[in-house]
Design an enzyme around this catalytic site. Structure first.
Site, PDB file in Angstrom:
ATOM      1  N   ASP A   1      69.440 -98.681 -30.811  1.00  0.00           N
ATOM      2  CA  ASP A   1      69.148 -98.477 -32.232  1.00  0.00           C
ATOM      3  C   ASP A   1      67.700 -98.109 -32.550  1.00  0.00           C
ATOM      4  O   ASP A   1      66.772 -98.703 -31.988  1.00  0.00           O
ATOM      5  CB  ASP A   1      69.407 -99.774 -33.010  1.00  0.00           C
ATOM      6  CG  ASP A   1      70.695-100.443 -32.628  1.00  0.00           C
ATOM      7  OD1 ASP A   1      71.504 -99.841 -31.919  1.00  0.00           O
ATOM      8  OD2 ASP A   1      70.880-101.606 -33.045  1.00  0.00           O
TER       9      ASP A   1
ATOM     10  N   GLN B   1      65.309-100.079 -29.954  1.00  0.00           N
ATOM     11  CA  GLN B   1      65.849-101.025 -28.976  1.00  0.00           C
ATOM     12  C   GLN B   1      65.640-100.412 -27.595  1.00  0.00           C
ATOM     13  O   GLN B   1      66.133 -99.308 -27.310  1.00  0.00           O
ATOM     14  CB  GLN B   1      67.337-101.262 -29.233  1.00  0.00           C
ATOM     15  CG  GLN B   1      67.613-102.088 -30.475  1.00  0.00           C
ATOM     16  CD  GLN B   1      67.253-103.547 -30.255  1.00  0.00           C
ATOM     17  OE1 GLN B   1      67.986-104.300 -29.637  1.00  0.00           O
ATOM     18  NE2 GLN B   1      66.094-103.962 -30.779  1.00  0.00           N
TER      19      GLN B   1
ATOM     20  N   TRP C   1      71.903-100.981 -21.144  1.00  0.00           N
ATOM     21  CA  TRP C   1      71.482-101.948 -22.160  1.00  0.00           C
ATOM     22  C   TRP C   1      71.027-103.262 -21.508  1.00  0.00           C
ATOM     23  O   TRP C   1      71.594-103.692 -20.510  1.00  0.00           O
ATOM     24  CB  TRP C   1      72.671-102.210 -23.101  1.00  0.00           C
ATOM     25  CG  TRP C   1      72.343-103.062 -24.270  1.00  0.00           C
ATOM     26  CD1 TRP C   1      71.909-102.633 -25.490  1.00  0.00           C
ATOM     27  CD2 TRP C   1      72.441-104.491 -24.346  1.00  0.00           C
ATOM     28  NE1 TRP C   1      71.714-103.715 -26.315  1.00  0.00           N
ATOM     29  CE2 TRP C   1      72.027-104.860 -25.642  1.00  0.00           C
ATOM     30  CE3 TRP C   1      72.809-105.491 -23.454  1.00  0.00           C
ATOM     31  CZ2 TRP C   1      71.996-106.189 -26.075  1.00  0.00           C
ATOM     32  CZ3 TRP C   1      72.763-106.809 -23.873  1.00  0.00           C
ATOM     33  CH2 TRP C   1      72.366-107.145 -25.171  1.00  0.00           C
TER      34      TRP C   1
ATOM     35  N   PHE D   1      66.265-108.167 -30.921  1.00  0.00           N
ATOM     36  CA  PHE D   1      67.313-107.276 -31.421  1.00  0.00           C
ATOM     37  C   PHE D   1      66.808-106.510 -32.648  1.00  0.00           C
ATOM     38  O   PHE D   1      65.680-106.677 -33.090  1.00  0.00           O
ATOM     39  CB  PHE D   1      68.572-108.085 -31.750  1.00  0.00           C
ATOM     40  CG  PHE D   1      69.479-108.303 -30.549  1.00  0.00           C
ATOM     41  CD1 PHE D   1      68.993-108.203 -29.251  1.00  0.00           C
ATOM     42  CD2 PHE D   1      70.820-108.613 -30.719  1.00  0.00           C
ATOM     43  CE1 PHE D   1      69.829-108.395 -28.149  1.00  0.00           C
ATOM     44  CE2 PHE D   1      71.672-108.799 -29.634  1.00  0.00           C
ATOM     45  CZ  PHE D   1      71.177-108.694 -28.353  1.00  0.00           C
TER      46      PHE D   1
ATOM     47  N   TRP E   1      71.592 -91.686 -30.895  1.00  0.00           N
ATOM     48  CA  TRP E   1      72.493 -90.634 -30.430  1.00  0.00           C
ATOM     49  C   TRP E   1      72.847 -90.958 -28.984  1.00  0.00           C
ATOM     50  O   TRP E   1      71.967 -90.995 -28.120  1.00  0.00           O
ATOM     51  CB  TRP E   1      71.800 -89.277 -30.529  1.00  0.00           C
ATOM     52  CG  TRP E   1      72.754 -88.135 -30.591  1.00  0.00           C
ATOM     53  CD1 TRP E   1      74.047 -88.171 -31.030  1.00  0.00           C
ATOM     54  CD2 TRP E   1      72.481 -86.778 -30.249  1.00  0.00           C
ATOM     55  NE1 TRP E   1      74.597 -86.912 -30.971  1.00  0.00           N
ATOM     56  CE2 TRP E   1      73.663 -86.039 -30.496  1.00  0.00           C
ATOM     57  CE3 TRP E   1      71.367 -86.105 -29.761  1.00  0.00           C
ATOM     58  CZ2 TRP E   1      73.749 -84.670 -30.265  1.00  0.00           C
ATOM     59  CZ3 TRP E   1      71.466 -84.738 -29.536  1.00  0.00           C
ATOM     60  CH2 TRP E   1      72.628 -84.034 -29.785  1.00  0.00           C
TER      61      TRP E   1
HETATM   62  C1  FRU Z   1      73.818-102.299 -32.528  1.00  0.00           C
HETATM   63  C2  FRU Z   1      73.360-103.618 -31.957  1.00  0.00           C
HETATM   64  C3  FRU Z   1      72.703-104.465 -33.003  1.00  0.00           C
HETATM   65  C4  FRU Z   1      71.822-105.363 -32.205  1.00  0.00           C
HETATM   66  C5  FRU Z   1      71.347-104.417 -31.142  1.00  0.00           C
HETATM   67  C6  FRU Z   1      71.051-105.058 -29.840  1.00  0.00           C
HETATM   68  O1  FRU Z   1      73.845-101.265 -31.603  1.00  0.00           O
HETATM   69  O2  FRU Z   1      74.449-104.278 -31.384  1.00  0.00           O
HETATM   70  O3  FRU Z   1      73.614-105.136 -33.829  1.00  0.00           O
HETATM   71  O4  FRU Z   1      70.780-105.877 -32.946  1.00  0.00           O
HETATM   72  O5  FRU Z   1      72.342-103.454 -30.972  1.00  0.00           O
HETATM   73  O6  FRU Z   1      70.492-104.150 -28.944  1.00  0.00           O
END
Ligand code: FRU
Length: 692
Positions: free
Chosen positions: A267, A283, A291, A323, A514
């Site tokens: 994000d 993020q 991730w 987050f 994206w």
């Molecule tokens: C959305 C999400 C958010 C969270 C973040 C963690 O993609 O799940 O809700 O804060 O990613 O990386």
């Protein structure tokens, strides 16, 4: 060999419960991540019927004849899971596995026990799965007795070095076992991450900025490592990224879409204009291609096109990983965090530990950020509350925070208000008034827009992570939707978009995550181009339109305006002299009696079906109404995909797609009848990274 699990059943072992099924598994079971590292075809795998099933496998009695018992083991970490050695009715050895977080790895690894003290005794082995829920399973294979000590693991492997350069570099193996890597300075833990450390040749190197500790002794500690792992000794220092000769020119690097130099992004966070710059936080997993380890990366731009990445600004801490969240400029210094009349830039983020809480950090130079000492500012309501988006509400002279909260099994947005950004009180709860579970899942955004540019007719928009939205009114405490569950983007791989706060000319500019997958690169995922949002009146009510921000025009290098007034079926395409990788295409046409208009952009088809009033981008369908008998298409093409805008922005179709570097051809054709071309222009674009 004690057990190789190569037969159809477990005999002579005895199975109890359901977890291990009637016989050995052949690799992954339905719903399980990819299992590897076992020998031969079979293994004992307790994922039969998923994580919740329980059971055990018990060996017949064996005599301990060698110095070591070696085995391959994987699965979840829990006292309720493990391989046990039982001698004289007592558990004398026990092996467990490291996975306890979502994600992790299903690779089996070699472990062993020294059993010299039990020489000649009879013993049984037991594989136990009493665990339920996430990672409630175990995998075991290839249990043997041996006199040569198998290469095992060392725990808390350490390496010390003096920080002499800006970065230390970790070797990364994508998909490898996750190790807990901590950095200690003066005996204090300052950084902790889960890292897929490469034991041998890495896929890529991940930099950790250690410049704040220059001259100090750094201790790197790895929780568990193969004895013969090269990882600790291969960790290096330097002032620049490793293997960066090609930085921003890599074959799958979006050339005008932001992506992090190294690691994973999801994000956009903290989007704000401050001190003459757009700030884009994101993020970021700096130490992995997937991730994890959520940090807030940081980039700035003066024009929304050229971005400079500045390093990670919010690092995981005792409250958890960092987050998503947002940013505002506190113009009136309501928070008291400003210094010398400089309004502070304030970030709001979720610390996703247990409990999950909302926190704040601030800066007065847009470069260094301090976490607020009074964190958290919003306590956990229910588990997993997240993604605070804060805005200033002028009429009620207060701050408003929208926060995603799962509330009585529903996805809701909680509205909080504050006078000083530090103390928040709950004002209302919205589920978007949609029946059933609300559609308002994660990453809310909330803003007001004029309808058709009319400042006297403004509406509030509440946007969810998948970009569906509600339009309504807001009094500073309650949101009242007129229309809800409206579809946002019409493409693929667009998520968790956020709009910029404090944009000087008042535009509402949105940027989305994206989901461009770039395998083989030392980075993964990216952001969309910045999009200007508007509300336009339609027959159904006010609806959002998306358009590329005007700033992107600086990327144009060469413009082609083929002199075509119409396209006839079978015409030689007017675009076939163009040979360019990065493109912006604009076309306005009236379809007349044609059935279809078909673009082929570097091998990817984008077609407009006149009768259905529907766009088809690489096989993906999106409704795109004709407006006054006309259709308007804007297509951006980067190495990582297309973004197609139709119907004056009512239809935005992002389409992640790694384009074929061998194909730079472009064509346009009419099918079934003539098409009137009102305007057609093709701009070749340059890289936004050029000249860095
Ligand atoms: C959305 C999400 C958010 C969270 C973040 C963690 O993609 O799940 O809700 O804060 O990613 O990386």
């Amino acid at each position: 060999m004690i057990a190789d699990f190569e037969q159809d059943n477990y005999a002579p072992w005895t199975a109890a419960g359901e977890a291990f099924g009637p016989g050995p598994a052949h690799g992954s079971l339905p719903g399980q991540m990819h299992v590897d590292g076992f020998r031969g075809k079979g293994l004992a795998n307790s994922f039969v019927k998923g994580d919740d099933s329980t059971g055990s496998l018990t060996s017949p009695e064996i005599r301990i004849e060698r110095k070591f018992i070696a085995f391959l083991i994987g699965g979840g970490k829990s006292d309720k899971l493990g391989l046990q050695l039982i001698v004289d009715g007592k558990i004398v050895r026990r092996a467990t596995v490291p996975n306890d977080n979502p994600g992790g790895s299903e690779s089996l690894a070699l472990e062993s026990w020294d059993v010299i003290e039990f020489a000649g005794k009879m013993a049984t082995l037991r594989i136990v799965d009493e665990a339920k829920g996430s990672w409630g399973h175990i995998n075991v294979d290839h249990i043997t007795q041996t006199d040569t000590k198998p290469k095992g693991f060392v725990t808390d492997a350490e390496r010390q070095l003096t920080a002499t350069a800006r970065y230390i570099h970790f070797p990364i193996k994508n998909g490898g076992a996750k190790r807990i890597v901590t950095l200690l300075v003066d005996g204090q833990q300052v950084v902790r991450n889960d890292i897929e450390l490469a034991d041998a040749a890495p896929d890529w190197w991940a930099p950790l900025d250690v410049s704040t500790w220059r001259g100090k002794t750094l201790t790197l500690r790895v929780d568990k490592l193969h004895e013969d792992s090269d990882a600790p000794k291969s960790i290096e220092q330097s002032d620049t990224l490793k293997d960066a000769e090609n930085l921003y020119r890599e074959s799958l690097r979006g050339q005008f879409h932001f992506s992090p130099q190294r690691g994973w992004n999801n994000d956009p966070n903290g989007c704000v204009f401050y001190n003459g710059e757009y700030h884009l936080f994101f993020q970021h997993n700096p130490y992995g291609w997937s991730w994890g380890n959520m940090h807030w990366g940081h980039a700035v731009s003066r024009d929304l096109v050229h971005w400079e990445e500045l390093g990670d600004k919010l690092l995981p801490d005792d409250l958890g990983p960092m987050f998503s969240g947002s940013a505002v400029v506190d113009w009136k210094n309501t928070s008291g965090l400003g210094v010398d009349s400089k309004p502070p830039l304030v970030l709001f983020y979720t610390a996703a530990g247990d409990p999950t809480v909302q926190c704040m950090a601030y800066s007065t130079d847009g470069r260094t950020f301090t976490k607020y000492s009074g964190n958290p500012i919003v306590q956990q309501i229910t588990g997993g509350n997240r993604d605070p988006k804060v805005i200033w509400h002028e009429p009620s002279q207060q701050w408003v925070m929208t926060l995603y909260v799962e509330w009585h099994q529903r996805h809701t947005i909680h509205f909080f208000t504050s006078k000083n950004l530090r103390e928040w009180k709950l004002a209302s709860i919205s589920n978007g008034d949609a029946p059933g579970s609300g559609f308002l899942f994660e990453c809310p955004d909330f803003f007001e827009l004029p309808v058709d540019g009319d400042a006297a007719r403004k509406k509030w928009v509440l946007l969810a992570a998948n970009s569906s939205y509600a339009v309504g009114s807001f009094d500073g405490n309650h949101f009242l939707p007129d229309a809800t569950r409206l579809p946002g983007h019409r493409g693929k791989g667009f998520y968790a978009a956020q709009s910029f706060s404090d944009v000087p000319d008042g535009r509402r500019i949105l940027i989305g995550w994206w989901q461009t997958e770039t395998r083989g690169m030392p980075f993964n995922q990216s952001m969309t181009i910045p999009l200007e949002l508007k509300l336009v009146q339609t027959d159904d009510g006010p609806r959002i339109t998306f358009s590329p921000v005007q700033e992107l025009e600086v990327l144009r290098t060469r413009t082609h305006r083929p002199a075509v007034k119409s396209l006839k079926p079978g015409d030689k395409t007017p675009l076939d002299t163009i040979n360019a990788e990065l493109l912006e295409i604009r076309l306005e046409f009236e379809p007349g009696n044609a059935d279809q208009l078909v673009f082929n952009i570097r091998g990817i088809a984008a077609a407009y079906d006149v009768a259905k009033q529907e766009l088809n981008v690489a096989g993906h369908l999106a409704p795109a109404p004709l407006l006054n008998g006309k259709q308007n298409l804007i297509i951006y093409c980067d190495r990582t995909g297309l973004e197609v805008f139709a119907s004056d922005g009512l239809c935005y179709t992002p389409m992640p797609q790694n384009m074929n570097p061998e194909n730079n051809r472009l064509s346009i054709e009419a099918r079934g009848g003539d098409i009137k071309v009102n305007s057609l222009e093709v701009h070749e674009l340059r890289s936004a990274w050029r000249g860095r």
